[in-house]
Scaffold this motif. Structure first.
Motif, PDB file in Angstrom:
ATOM      1  N   LEU A  78      57.565 -33.727   5.464  1.00  0.00           N
ATOM      2  CA  LEU A  78      57.456 -32.457   6.168  1.00  0.00           C
ATOM      3  C   LEU A  78      58.837 -31.962   6.572  1.00  0.00           C
TER       4      LEU A  78
ATOM      5  N   LEU B 102      60.741 -28.615   8.621  1.00  0.00           N
ATOM      6  CA  LEU B 102      60.438 -27.533   9.548  1.00  0.00           C
ATOM      7  C   LEU B 102      61.675 -26.686   9.782  1.00  0.00           C
TER       8      LEU B 102
ATOM      9  N   ALA C 285      56.604 -24.442   8.558  1.00  0.00           N
ATOM     10  CA  ALA C 285      56.499 -25.779   7.971  1.00  0.00           C
ATOM     11  C   ALA C 285      56.497 -25.700   6.454  1.00  0.00           C
TER      12      ALA C 285
ATOM     13  N   THR D 199      51.025 -29.638   7.479  1.00  0.00           N
ATOM     14  CA  THR D 199      51.094 -30.230   8.814  1.00  0.00           C
ATOM     15  C   THR D 199      49.837 -31.023   9.129  1.00  0.00           C
TER      16      THR D 199
ATOM     17  N   TYR E  77      49.612 -34.717  10.046  1.00  0.00           N
ATOM     18  CA  TYR E  77      50.069 -35.151  11.363  1.00  0.00           C
ATOM     19  C   TYR E  77      49.035 -34.777  12.413  1.00  0.00           C
TER      20      TYR E  77
ATOM     21  N   ILE F  47      51.745 -31.122  16.099  1.00  0.00           N
ATOM     22  CA  ILE F  47      53.097 -30.604  15.928  1.00  0.00           C
ATOM     23  C   ILE F  47      53.571 -30.120  17.290  1.00  0.00           C
TER      24      ILE F  47
ATOM     25  N   THR G  84      46.719 -30.476  15.093  1.00  0.00           N
ATOM     26  CA  THR G  84      46.635 -29.664  13.881  1.00  0.00           C
ATOM     27  C   THR G  84      45.205 -29.342  13.459  1.00  0.00           C
TER      28      THR G  84
ATOM     29  N   THR H 171      49.213 -21.886  16.630  1.00  0.00           N
ATOM     30  CA  THR H 171      49.455 -22.228  15.239  1.00  0.00           C
ATOM     31  C   THR H 171      48.607 -21.370  14.323  1.00  0.00           C
TER      32      THR H 171
ATOM     33  N   ASN I 177      47.394 -21.933  10.647  1.00  0.00           N
ATOM     34  CA  ASN I 177      47.372 -22.876   9.528  1.00  0.00           C
ATOM     35  C   ASN I 177      47.526 -22.170   8.187  1.00  0.00           C
TER      36      ASN I 177
ATOM     37  N   ASN J 213      51.095 -21.608   8.014  1.00  0.00           N
ATOM     38  CA  ASN J 213      51.859 -22.836   8.266  1.00  0.00           C
ATOM     39  C   ASN J 213      52.969 -22.624   9.300  1.00  0.00           C
TER      40      ASN J 213
ATOM     41  N   PRO K 110      56.905 -33.191  14.282  1.00  0.00           N
ATOM     42  CA  PRO K 110      55.598 -33.835  14.395  1.00  0.00           C
ATOM     43  C   PRO K 110      55.497 -34.596  15.709  1.00  0.00           C
TER      44      PRO K 110
END
Length: 120
Positions: free
Chosen positions: A2, A4, A24, A28, A31, A34, A53, A72, A74, A77, A98
């Motif tokens: 990963l 970032l 990212a 993610t 993990y 984050i 996540t 976040t 997704n 990302n 992470p």
């Protein structure tokens, strides 16, 4: 692995707001969480906030509760940190990574960081 990348830092007056963004490269979802971390000049890095996540459960350090909000997306990302009512002691370089704590994060995955300076 990963990777970032953080952005959004700036110079802002006390009481002001900033929105930091973390993009990212890679999933993610492998993990549990984050987080956002920061390092003030002359101090050890510390955890600021994190979000799981899968279920998007959030956690905040006491010194930012009620002022910062982590979120976040997704699909994009990204992991954002909305910072309101900023104080001079919030000054530092902010990183995303992470995990939720300095003890559990992997600094190898941190980006270059983004500088936040709170000053009048």
């Amino acid at each position: 692995h990963l990777q970032l990348a953080e952005s959004g830092g700036d110079l802002v007056q006390p009481g002001g707001s900033l929105r930091l963004s973390c993009v990212a490269s890679g999933s993610t979802l492998e993990y549990y969480a984050i987080g956002w971390f920061r390092q003030a000049p002359g101090k050890e890095p510390e955890g600021v906030s994190c979000i799981t996540t899968i279920n998007r459960i959030t956690s905040y350090a006491d010194f930012v509760k009620g002022r910062f909000t982590i979120s976040t997306d997704n699909a994009k990302n990204t992991i954002d940190l909305q910072m309101n009512n900023l104080k001079p002691e919030d000054t530092g370089v902010y990183y995303c990574g992470p995990g939720c704590t300095i003890e559990t994060t992997s600094r190898e995955s941190w980006g270059q960081g983004t500088q936040v300076t709170v000053s009048s």
